[in-house]
Motif scaffolding. Sequence first.
Motif, PDB file in Angstrom:
ATOM      1  N   UNK A   1       0.815  -1.206   0.000  1.00  0.00           N
ATOM      2  CA  UNK A   1       0.000   0.000   0.000  1.00  0.00           C
ATOM      3  C   UNK A   1       0.850   1.257   0.000  1.00  0.00           C
ATOM      4  N   UNK A   2       1.959   1.232   0.739  1.00  0.00           N
ATOM      5  CA  UNK A   2       2.857   2.391   0.781  1.00  0.00           C
ATOM      6  C   UNK A   2       3.440   2.677  -0.593  1.00  0.00           C
ATOM      7  N   UNK A   3       3.790   1.634  -1.334  1.00  0.00           N
ATOM      8  CA  UNK A   3       4.329   1.834  -2.685  1.00  0.00           C
ATOM      9  C   UNK A   3       3.238   2.282  -3.657  1.00  0.00           C
ATOM     10  N   UNK A   4       2.054   1.690  -3.522  1.00  0.00           N
ATOM     11  CA  UNK A   4       0.945   2.050  -4.413  1.00  0.00           C
ATOM     12  C   UNK A   4       0.493   3.479  -4.214  1.00  0.00           C
ATOM     13  N   UNK A   5       0.777   4.065  -3.047  1.00  0.00           N
ATOM     14  CA  UNK A   5       0.359   5.441  -2.765  1.00  0.00           C
ATOM     15  C   UNK A   5       0.959   6.441  -3.747  1.00  0.00           C
ATOM     16  N   UNK A   6       2.052   6.057  -4.427  1.00  0.00           N
ATOM     17  CA  UNK A   6       2.751   6.984  -5.314  1.00  0.00           C
ATOM     18  C   UNK A   6       2.487   6.697  -6.798  1.00  0.00           C
ATOM     19  N   UNK A   7       1.550   5.788  -7.064  1.00  0.00           N
ATOM     20  CA  UNK A   7       1.193   5.458  -8.445  1.00  0.00           C
ATOM     21  C   UNK A   7      -0.255   5.842  -8.700  1.00  0.00           C
ATOM     22  N   UNK A   8      -0.553   6.252  -9.943  1.00  0.00           N
ATOM     23  CA  UNK A   8      -1.934   6.618 -10.239  1.00  0.00           C
ATOM     24  C   UNK A   8      -2.775   5.352 -10.435  1.00  0.00           C
ATOM     25  N   UNK A   9      -4.105   5.475 -10.373  1.00  0.00           N
ATOM     26  CA  UNK A   9      -4.978   4.295 -10.458  1.00  0.00           C
ATOM     27  C   UNK A   9      -4.784   3.480 -11.729  1.00  0.00           C
ATOM     28  N   UNK A  10      -4.436   4.116 -12.837  1.00  0.00           N
ATOM     29  CA  UNK A  10      -4.225   3.375 -14.088  1.00  0.00           C
ATOM     30  C   UNK A  10      -3.037   2.427 -13.940  1.00  0.00           C
ATOM     31  N   UNK A  11      -1.945   2.921 -13.351  1.00  0.00           N
ATOM     32  CA  UNK A  11      -0.769   2.076 -13.140  1.00  0.00           C
ATOM     33  C   UNK A  11      -1.110   0.910 -12.214  1.00  0.00           C
ATOM     34  N   UNK A  12      -1.860   1.182 -11.159  1.00  0.00           N
ATOM     35  CA  UNK A  12      -2.212   0.131 -10.203  1.00  0.00           C
ATOM     36  C   UNK A  12      -3.093  -0.921 -10.867  1.00  0.00           C
ATOM     37  N   UNK A  13      -4.041  -0.477 -11.711  1.00  0.00           N
ATOM     38  CA  UNK A  13      -4.922  -1.426 -12.394  1.00  0.00           C
ATOM     39  C   UNK A  13      -4.137  -2.337 -13.331  1.00  0.00           C
ATOM     40  N   UNK A  14      -3.075  -1.826 -13.941  1.00  0.00           N
ATOM     41  CA  UNK A  14      -2.247  -2.654 -14.814  1.00  0.00           C
ATOM     42  C   UNK A  14      -1.470  -3.696 -14.017  1.00  0.00           C
ATOM     43  N   UNK A  15      -0.994  -3.307 -12.841  1.00  0.00           N
ATOM     44  CA  UNK A  15      -0.204  -4.219 -12.012  1.00  0.00           C
ATOM     45  C   UNK A  15      -1.101  -5.208 -11.278  1.00  0.00           C
TER      46      UNK A  15
END
Length: 303
Positions: free
Chosen positions: A181-195
């Motif tokens: 979660x700490x790492x995901x805090x710095x990525x936009x939702x599009x990047x998170x959805x891809x990962x």
Amino acid sequence: MSGDTITTPHQLSFAPSRAARELGLKRGDLDLAVHLGLIRTVPDEGGGGRRVLRSEVERLRSGAGFPESLLERVKVTGTTEGAELMQMPPGRFTRLARLGLVVPVKWYLNRYRAVVWLYLAEELQQVAADEKNTPLLKARRTPEGLRAILAAGVDLRPRNWRGRHRGFLLRQADDPWERAGALAAFLDPVQIAEIVPDPYERSHLNRFRPGPPASGAPGSPAAHIAEKLMTADDPDEISLLRADLTAVLDEARKKRPAPRPTTSRAPAPAHPAHIGAPRPEEPEPSRGLLSWLRRRTVRTAAP
């Protein structure tokens, strides 16, 4: 019956606001000290968040030069005061900050919604005292190569601040999902959805994804600025975050898979009277309706 006093976990620790009073700090100073690793905290098992152990408060209060020594370590300055500490014009200080020589530790929005970067006074003094930095700090003009970088619009302050804040969040994380979660805090939702294409896993990850440390009401201009500062925008930074998040997610899945709703539904229990009995056939609605119409027709036609 024993007369011994039972000590609860909350009696052995302080909430952050109480810990700040015990240490003679403002709440923002305490948060920064925790951020910097100067004050250790523990999870609040009762209501979430963090608490400061009494033993930690006692350790700090018994330190040499308390409280001045602790206050000096969390003292922050803006551009003007920082330039004075480093004995240079504010314009040169800003250029050096954009180039990454000095790294902001926090920020806030002024009344014009402009970002005001703040720096640790202690760090600025250390940079100024380092002889290796003398040519850059004392030169009459910024070197040609650095001027070209600045002219291209480079500003490393947001990225450097994100790096510091990421380190703080990771230090506070107690398990792989919190680290993810700490790492995901710095990525936009599009990047998170891809990962994380699985929606249930992504929803679970978002539970541990902290927001910016300072923002206004959701949807407000201040909140949009805070979100933009929190989100990585440099390709190299994004690539590193994606790789780190992918690795930590693998660890989190092995330790505790994300919860998901059960898809199978148990059959309804049979009534005792029907157990073992053949199930009667249900009449077809169309056939039953036709029979009813025929009977009604016959009755109507009878003399």
